[in-house]
Design an enzyme around this catalytic site. Sequence first.
Site, PDB file in Angstrom:
ATOM      1  N   ASP A  51      64.430   5.569  81.268  1.00  0.00           N
ATOM      2  CA  ASP A  51      65.782   6.118  81.185  1.00  0.00           C
ATOM      3  C   ASP A  51      66.732   5.416  82.147  1.00  0.00           C
ATOM      4  O   ASP A  51      66.382   5.169  83.302  1.00  0.00           O
ATOM      5  CB  ASP A  51      65.724   7.616  81.501  1.00  0.00           C
ATOM      6  CG  ASP A  51      67.072   8.271  81.325  1.00  0.00           C
ATOM      7  OD1 ASP A  51      67.569   8.292  80.190  1.00  0.00           O
ATOM      8  OD2 ASP A  51      67.640   8.768  82.322  1.00  0.00           O
ATOM      9  N   TYR A  56      74.369   4.200  86.854  1.00  0.00           N
ATOM     10  CA  TYR A  56      73.373   4.138  87.926  1.00  0.00           C
ATOM     11  C   TYR A  56      73.559   2.850  88.730  1.00  0.00           C
ATOM     12  O   TYR A  56      73.391   1.742  88.202  1.00  0.00           O
ATOM     13  CB  TYR A  56      71.942   4.235  87.375  1.00  0.00           C
ATOM     14  CG  TYR A  56      71.622   5.570  86.717  1.00  0.00           C
ATOM     15  CD1 TYR A  56      72.483   6.662  86.819  1.00  0.00           C
ATOM     16  CD2 TYR A  56      70.448   5.760  85.994  1.00  0.00           C
ATOM     17  CE1 TYR A  56      72.197   7.882  86.215  1.00  0.00           C
ATOM     18  CE2 TYR A  56      70.149   6.979  85.391  1.00  0.00           C
ATOM     19  CZ  TYR A  56      71.034   8.032  85.508  1.00  0.00           C
ATOM     20  OH  TYR A  56      70.745   9.233  84.909  1.00  0.00           O
ATOM     21  N   GLY A 291      61.146  10.688  88.404  1.00  0.00           N
ATOM     22  CA  GLY A 291      61.826   9.733  89.277  1.00  0.00           C
ATOM     23  C   GLY A 291      60.907   9.485  90.464  1.00  0.00           C
ATOM     24  O   GLY A 291      60.164  10.387  90.874  1.00  0.00           O
ATOM     25  N   GLN A 297      54.142   8.027  94.818  1.00  0.00           N
ATOM     26  CA  GLN A 297      54.767   9.247  94.271  1.00  0.00           C
ATOM     27  C   GLN A 297      54.568   9.287  92.760  1.00  0.00           C
ATOM     28  O   GLN A 297      54.192  10.317  92.197  1.00  0.00           O
ATOM     29  CB  GLN A 297      56.279   9.248  94.540  1.00  0.00           C
ATOM     30  CG  GLN A 297      56.676   9.418  95.990  1.00  0.00           C
ATOM     31  CD  GLN A 297      58.194   9.265  96.169  1.00  0.00           C
ATOM     32  OE1 GLN A 297      58.918   8.955  95.235  1.00  0.00           O
ATOM     33  NE2 GLN A 297      58.664   9.489  97.382  1.00  0.00           N
TER      34      GLN A 297
HETATM   35  P1  NDP Z   1      63.074  14.335  90.454  1.00  0.00           P
HETATM   36  O1  NDP Z   1      63.715  15.663  90.523  1.00  0.00           O
HETATM   37  O2  NDP Z   1      61.637  14.297  90.113  1.00  0.00           O
HETATM   38  O3  NDP Z   1      63.340  13.581  91.834  1.00  0.00           O
HETATM   39  C1  NDP Z   1      62.748  12.331  92.053  1.00  0.00           C
HETATM   40  C2  NDP Z   1      62.806  11.986  93.544  1.00  0.00           C
HETATM   41  O4  NDP Z   1      62.049  12.939  94.306  1.00  0.00           O
HETATM   42  C3  NDP Z   1      62.168  10.647  93.815  1.00  0.00           C
HETATM   43  O5  NDP Z   1      63.050   9.574  93.599  1.00  0.00           O
HETATM   44  C4  NDP Z   1      61.734  10.803  95.264  1.00  0.00           C
HETATM   45  O6  NDP Z   1      62.880  10.660  96.090  1.00  0.00           O
HETATM   46  C5  NDP Z   1      61.266  12.248  95.292  1.00  0.00           C
HETATM   47  N1  NDP Z   1      59.851  12.383  94.876  1.00  0.00           N
HETATM   48  C6  NDP Z   1      59.342  12.291  93.619  1.00  0.00           C
HETATM   49  N2  NDP Z   1      58.019  12.493  93.618  1.00  0.00           N
HETATM   50  C7  NDP Z   1      57.659  12.725  94.887  1.00  0.00           C
HETATM   51  C8  NDP Z   1      56.417  13.019  95.495  1.00  0.00           C
HETATM   52  N3  NDP Z   1      55.302  13.112  94.776  1.00  0.00           N
HETATM   53  N4  NDP Z   1      56.405  13.221  96.836  1.00  0.00           N
HETATM   54  C9  NDP Z   1      57.536  13.132  97.566  1.00  0.00           C
HETATM   55  N5  NDP Z   1      58.754  12.856  97.042  1.00  0.00           N
HETATM   56  C10 NDP Z   1      58.817  12.659  95.704  1.00  0.00           C
HETATM   57  O7  NDP Z   1      63.767  13.425  89.332  1.00  0.00           O
HETATM   58  P2  NDP Z   1      65.182  12.661  89.330  1.00  0.00           P
HETATM   59  O8  NDP Z   1      66.243  13.491  89.922  1.00  0.00           O
HETATM   60  O9  NDP Z   1      64.964  11.289  89.857  1.00  0.00           O
HETATM   61  O10 NDP Z   1      65.424  12.593  87.772  1.00  0.00           O
HETATM   62  C11 NDP Z   1      64.549  11.814  86.955  1.00  0.00           C
HETATM   63  C12 NDP Z   1      65.362  10.922  86.037  1.00  0.00           C
HETATM   64  O11 NDP Z   1      66.186  11.727  85.198  1.00  0.00           O
HETATM   65  C13 NDP Z   1      66.361   9.975  86.747  1.00  0.00           C
HETATM   66  O12 NDP Z   1      65.745   8.823  87.249  1.00  0.00           O
HETATM   67  C14 NDP Z   1      67.315   9.692  85.611  1.00  0.00           C
HETATM   68  O13 NDP Z   1      66.784   8.717  84.751  1.00  0.00           O
HETATM   69  C15 NDP Z   1      67.396  11.040  84.896  1.00  0.00           C
HETATM   70  N6  NDP Z   1      68.558  11.821  85.345  1.00  0.00           N
HETATM   71  C16 NDP Z   1      69.532  12.105  84.417  1.00  0.00           C
HETATM   72  C17 NDP Z   1      70.665  12.792  84.779  1.00  0.00           C
HETATM   73  C18 NDP Z   1      71.708  13.076  83.754  1.00  0.00           C
HETATM   74  O14 NDP Z   1      72.806  13.520  84.114  1.00  0.00           O
HETATM   75  N7  NDP Z   1      71.441  12.837  82.493  1.00  0.00           N
HETATM   76  C19 NDP Z   1      70.892  13.236  86.167  1.00  0.00           C
HETATM   77  C20 NDP Z   1      69.785  12.946  87.043  1.00  0.00           C
HETATM   78  C21 NDP Z   1      68.669  12.282  86.635  1.00  0.00           C
HETATM   79  P3  NDP Z   1      62.827  10.113  97.613  1.00  0.00           P
HETATM   80  O15 NDP Z   1      61.536   9.441  97.842  1.00  0.00           O
HETATM   81  O16 NDP Z   1      63.990   9.218  97.709  1.00  0.00           O
HETATM   82  O17 NDP Z   1      63.027  11.329  98.461  1.00  0.00           O
END
Ligand code: NDP
Length: 328
Positions: A51, A56, A291, A297
């Site tokens: 995605d 982005y 993500g 992760q």
């Molecule tokens: P999550 O809610 O799963 O957050 C992901 C983030 O959480 C990671 O980048 C990391 O950030 C942290 N994380 C993930 N797994 C772990 C773990 N096992 N242990 C510790 N930290 C962890 O998903 P996203 O918010 O990234 O959303 C997923 C996807 O959805 C996006 O990439 C995008 O493609 C889409 N999206 C679409 C939107 C829309 O408006 N249509 C809006 C938002 C997202 P870190 O390490 O930096 O703390």
Amino acid sequence: MEMPYRRLGKSGVKVSALSFGAWVTFGKQIGTTVADDLLHAAYEAGVNFFDNAEAYADGKAEEMMGEVLKRAGWRRSSFLVSSKVFFGSVGEGPTEIGLSRKHVFDACHAALKRLQVDYLDFYLCHRPDPETPIEETARAMHDLVAQGKVLYWGTSEWSAAQIEEAHAVCSRLNLHPPTMEQPQYNLFHRSRVEKEFAPLYKTYGMGTTIWSPLASGLLTGKYNQGIPSGSRLDVPGLEWLRDQLLGPTGKAKIDAVQKLSAVAKELGVTLPQLAIAWCLKNENVSTVILGASRVEQLKENLRALEALPLLTADVLRQIERITKAHAE
Ligand code: NDP
């Protein structure tokens, strides 16, 4: 455990139950080596949908993903890739944002270039645009589909009423209707997917590609003792997200996260795995977009599939009791 594939709503296309997205990470938090490793780890685990969006990292996330996809050399027929239009990428002029026919076309062509693909599998309207008639956007999407530049189009964070209007317009004008909506869905953000959209799934055969299954990391427990440096809520420019997640309701949510951790521990899984598996339990979820800023992760999260059979009715009731008061 083998990756399951789900139909995207009533369409024939099959999406991996877990998919992978680029927000905040690609073009911002991570370099090319990590991006390479992440996409390979996902693809090797059976993920077939990546995605992305024009907005982005102002287009840099698509550029980075395009480079990785090209280097990987995977058969184009074996994966699905998306872009989203609305927020703009290269500029903020009046013709460079929104859902006008002009911007929908320009943004599609720019995304194709950045991602280095001939067509987008999914192309989504990233938000509703109150200044463009839905008919204009639906016609533009239909034309892109007819031209073979887009296979399926959809919406993201549209209300049920707006989605219904899009379907009504498409049905009246015999246009390709939207196939999917991309809403936020996680243990703290449920009501739109579960209540507002409830009548839409059967009526329109709508699929959902849900985002932020871990509430940007809150549901990993990493924010229980503050904000670790290098984590998403530490990224400059995302102060609004920090306020949203850790604002007035933050403390109550962290309390709930701590209780959920105990449930996960009892089951022998990690909290992220429990939270992601919970999303997958909803049969109206076509795919959960993961993500990750690190490969470890992603590998941990992909194993959420193993937690799925552990979510019995009794466990779901426990989760419900813990989160009910904090869910929007
Ligand atoms: P999550 O809610 O799963 O957050 C992901 C983030 O959480 C990671 O980048 C990391 O950030 C942290 N994380 C993930 N797994 C772990 C773990 N096992 N242990 C510790 N930290 C962890 O998903 P996203 O918010 O990234 O959303 C997923 C996807 O959805 C996006 O990439 C995008 O493609 C889409 N999206 C679409 C939107 C829309 O408006 N249509 C809006 C938002 C997202 P870190 O390490 O930096 O703390």
